[in-house]
Design a protein around this motif. Structure first.
Motif, PDB file in Angstrom:
ATOM      1  N   HIS A  15      -1.354   5.692   6.071  1.00  0.00           N
ATOM      2  CA  HIS A  15      -1.237   5.098   7.243  1.00  0.00           C
ATOM      3  C   HIS A  15      -2.131   3.150   6.424  1.00  0.00           C
ATOM      4  N   LEU A  16      -3.579   4.242   6.302  1.00  0.00           N
ATOM      5  CA  LEU A  16      -4.645   3.260   5.111  1.00  0.00           C
ATOM      6  C   LEU A  16      -4.424   2.512   4.239  1.00  0.00           C
ATOM      7  N   TYR A  17      -4.042   3.373   3.169  1.00  0.00           N
ATOM      8  CA  TYR A  17      -4.295   2.881   1.874  1.00  0.00           C
ATOM      9  C   TYR A  17      -2.438   2.367   1.059  1.00  0.00           C
ATOM     10  N   ALA A  18      -1.360   2.969   1.825  1.00  0.00           N
ATOM     11  CA  ALA A  18      -0.082   3.057   1.315  1.00  0.00           C
ATOM     12  C   ALA A  18       0.447   1.599   0.850  1.00  0.00           C
ATOM     13  N   ASP A  19       0.065   0.621   1.642  1.00  0.00           N
ATOM     14  CA  ASP A  19      -0.114  -0.618   1.729  1.00  0.00           C
ATOM     15  C   ASP A  19      -0.591  -1.438   0.321  1.00  0.00           C
ATOM     16  N   ALA A  20      -1.685  -0.460  -0.462  1.00  0.00           N
ATOM     17  CA  ALA A  20      -2.181  -0.706  -0.809  1.00  0.00           C
ATOM     18  C   ALA A  20      -1.790  -0.634  -2.586  1.00  0.00           C
ATOM     19  N   GLN A  21      -1.248   0.229  -2.426  1.00  0.00           N
ATOM     20  CA  GLN A  21       0.364   0.942  -3.752  1.00  0.00           C
ATOM     21  C   GLN A  21       0.654  -0.600  -4.112  1.00  0.00           C
ATOM     22  N   PRO A  22       0.886   0.271  -5.928  1.00  0.00           N
ATOM     23  CA  PRO A  22       1.091  -1.499  -6.749  1.00  0.00           C
ATOM     24  C   PRO A  22       2.525  -1.485  -6.297  1.00  0.00           C
ATOM     25  N   PRO A  23       2.842  -2.497  -6.536  1.00  0.00           N
ATOM     26  CA  PRO A  23       2.462  -3.180  -6.189  1.00  0.00           C
ATOM     27  C   PRO A  23       2.230  -3.650  -4.892  1.00  0.00           C
ATOM     28  N   PRO A  24       0.875  -4.185  -4.474  1.00  0.00           N
ATOM     29  CA  PRO A  24       0.442  -4.179  -2.944  1.00  0.00           C
ATOM     30  C   PRO A  24       0.504  -5.220  -1.940  1.00  0.00           C
ATOM     31  N   MET A  25       1.106  -4.896  -0.942  1.00  0.00           N
ATOM     32  CA  MET A  25       1.369  -5.395   0.126  1.00  0.00           C
ATOM     33  C   MET A  25       1.117  -6.740  -0.101  1.00  0.00           C
ATOM     34  N   PRO A  26       1.722  -8.274   0.484  1.00  0.00           N
ATOM     35  CA  PRO A  26       1.090  -9.752   0.617  1.00  0.00           C
ATOM     36  C   PRO A  26      -0.226  -9.863   1.023  1.00  0.00           C
ATOM     37  N   TRP A  27      -0.216  -8.550   2.574  1.00  0.00           N
ATOM     38  CA  TRP A  27      -1.482  -9.585   3.189  1.00  0.00           C
ATOM     39  C   TRP A  27      -2.470  -8.691   2.496  1.00  0.00           C
ATOM     40  N   LEU A  28      -2.656  -7.813   1.633  1.00  0.00           N
ATOM     41  CA  LEU A  28      -3.710  -7.981   0.821  1.00  0.00           C
ATOM     42  C   LEU A  28      -4.765  -8.930  -0.763  1.00  0.00           C
ATOM     43  N   THR A  29      -5.191  -8.889   0.129  1.00  0.00           N
ATOM     44  CA  THR A  29      -5.974  -9.919  -0.891  1.00  0.00           C
ATOM     45  C   THR A  29      -6.272  -8.752  -3.001  1.00  0.00           C
ATOM     46  N   ALA A  30      -6.072  -9.288  -3.846  1.00  0.00           N
ATOM     47  CA  ALA A  30      -6.480  -8.686  -5.015  1.00  0.00           C
ATOM     48  C   ALA A  30      -7.987  -7.622  -5.093  1.00  0.00           C
ATOM     49  N   GLY A  31      -8.960  -7.802  -3.618  1.00  0.00           N
ATOM     50  CA  GLY A  31     -10.468  -7.862  -3.844  1.00  0.00           C
ATOM     51  C   GLY A  31      -9.825  -6.058  -3.255  1.00  0.00           C
ATOM     52  N   GLN A  32      -9.158  -6.763  -1.902  1.00  0.00           N
ATOM     53  CA  GLN A  32      -8.876  -5.592  -1.025  1.00  0.00           C
ATOM     54  C   GLN A  32      -7.687  -4.074  -1.980  1.00  0.00           C
ATOM     55  N   ALA A  33      -6.777  -4.336  -2.512  1.00  0.00           N
ATOM     56  CA  ALA A  33      -5.975  -3.571  -3.217  1.00  0.00           C
ATOM     57  C   ALA A  33      -6.620  -2.600  -4.694  1.00  0.00           C
ATOM     58  N   GLU A  34      -7.195  -3.803  -5.059  1.00  0.00           N
ATOM     59  CA  GLU A  34      -7.457  -2.759  -6.528  1.00  0.00           C
ATOM     60  C   GLU A  34      -8.104  -1.327  -6.483  1.00  0.00           C
ATOM     61  N   PRO A  35      -9.064  -1.617  -5.485  1.00  0.00           N
ATOM     62  CA  PRO A  35     -10.052  -0.411  -4.971  1.00  0.00           C
ATOM     63  C   PRO A  35      -9.633   0.850  -4.288  1.00  0.00           C
ATOM     64  N   ALA A  36      -7.820   0.477  -3.773  1.00  0.00           N
ATOM     65  CA  ALA A  36      -7.607   1.128  -2.563  1.00  0.00           C
ATOM     66  C   ALA A  36      -6.407   1.911  -3.465  1.00  0.00           C
TER      67      ALA A  36
END
Length: 207
Positions: A15-36
């Motif tokens: 629930h916390l990090y599946a949205d950061a899996q490539p490709p990240p979901m649109p509500w995440l910025t690159a700075g949020q998605a890359e580390p996660a």
């Protein structure tokens, strides 16, 4: 004997990090998605290692191991277009998928067997079967006999009417509710949370 181990982190990390899996979901910025972006995979690797360590202490000739999940998780293109949390309240159930994991290994597990269609309702009857305990007639599921070695199982035992509403435990429970002033017909209490409502039924006290 029965021992149960619960790895809650597989659901929490999803629930916390599946949205950061490539490709990240649109509500995440690159700075949020890359580390996660790799947290999901690393988490499952860690849990897999923990399960492996536990199995090192298991004698498969004496023990049956059941690995299961309460549900699956939507990943990749199946991810919903909404975050698990946010201004709309919890959307966590939308990230769950019905298909989960169920595996048996060890003394009573039938190697190489593809399980028949099963649900969570079948898990408890299967465990009770392995423990040589009677099945309650009120259980919705059934033992997964196709996944079990007949020679490793005890003979089927008689069923009991209902585990919850019979016996000394139920009597103590009902007396406790009676002291709380709950009526003879029992009550249904709705507990309200910001994004959901849970209904709890309390049995009537003994007369």
């Amino acid at each position: 004997d029965l021992m149960a181990v619960h790895f809650a982190r597989t659901d929490t990390v999803g629930h916390l990090y599946a949205d950061a899996q490539p490709p990240p979901m649109p509500w995440l910025t690159a700075g949020q998605a890359e580390p996660a972006s790799q947290v999901w995979d690393r988490n499952y690797g860690t849990v897999d290692e923990a399960v492996g360590e536990l199995l090192q202490h298991v004698d498969p000739s004496e023990t049956t191991v059941v690995v299961l999940s309460a549900h699956g998780f939507n990943t990749g293109a199946r991810r919903p277009e909404v975050s698990s949390g946010g201004p709309l309240g919890s959307q966590a159930p939308r990230w769950h998928r019905a298909e989960g994991v169920l595996m048996l290994w060890g003394r009573a597990g039938r190697a190489g067997q593809t399980l028949p269609p099963a649900t969570l309702y079948d898990v408890l009857p299967t465990v009770l079967r392995l423990l040589d305990l009677p099945l309650a007639k009120t259980l919705r599921g059934h033992p997964l006999e196709a996944a079990l070695l007949p020679d490793a199982l005890p003979a089927p035992v008689a069923a009991v009417p209902d585990y919850e509403m019979n016996g000394a435990r139920a009597k103590r429970l009902r007396r406790g509710f009676g002291r709380l002033g709950i009526g003879s017909k029992g009550v249904v209490q709705h507990v309200h949370y910001p994004d959901s409502t849970f209904a709890a039924w309390y049995p009537p006290p003994l007369t």
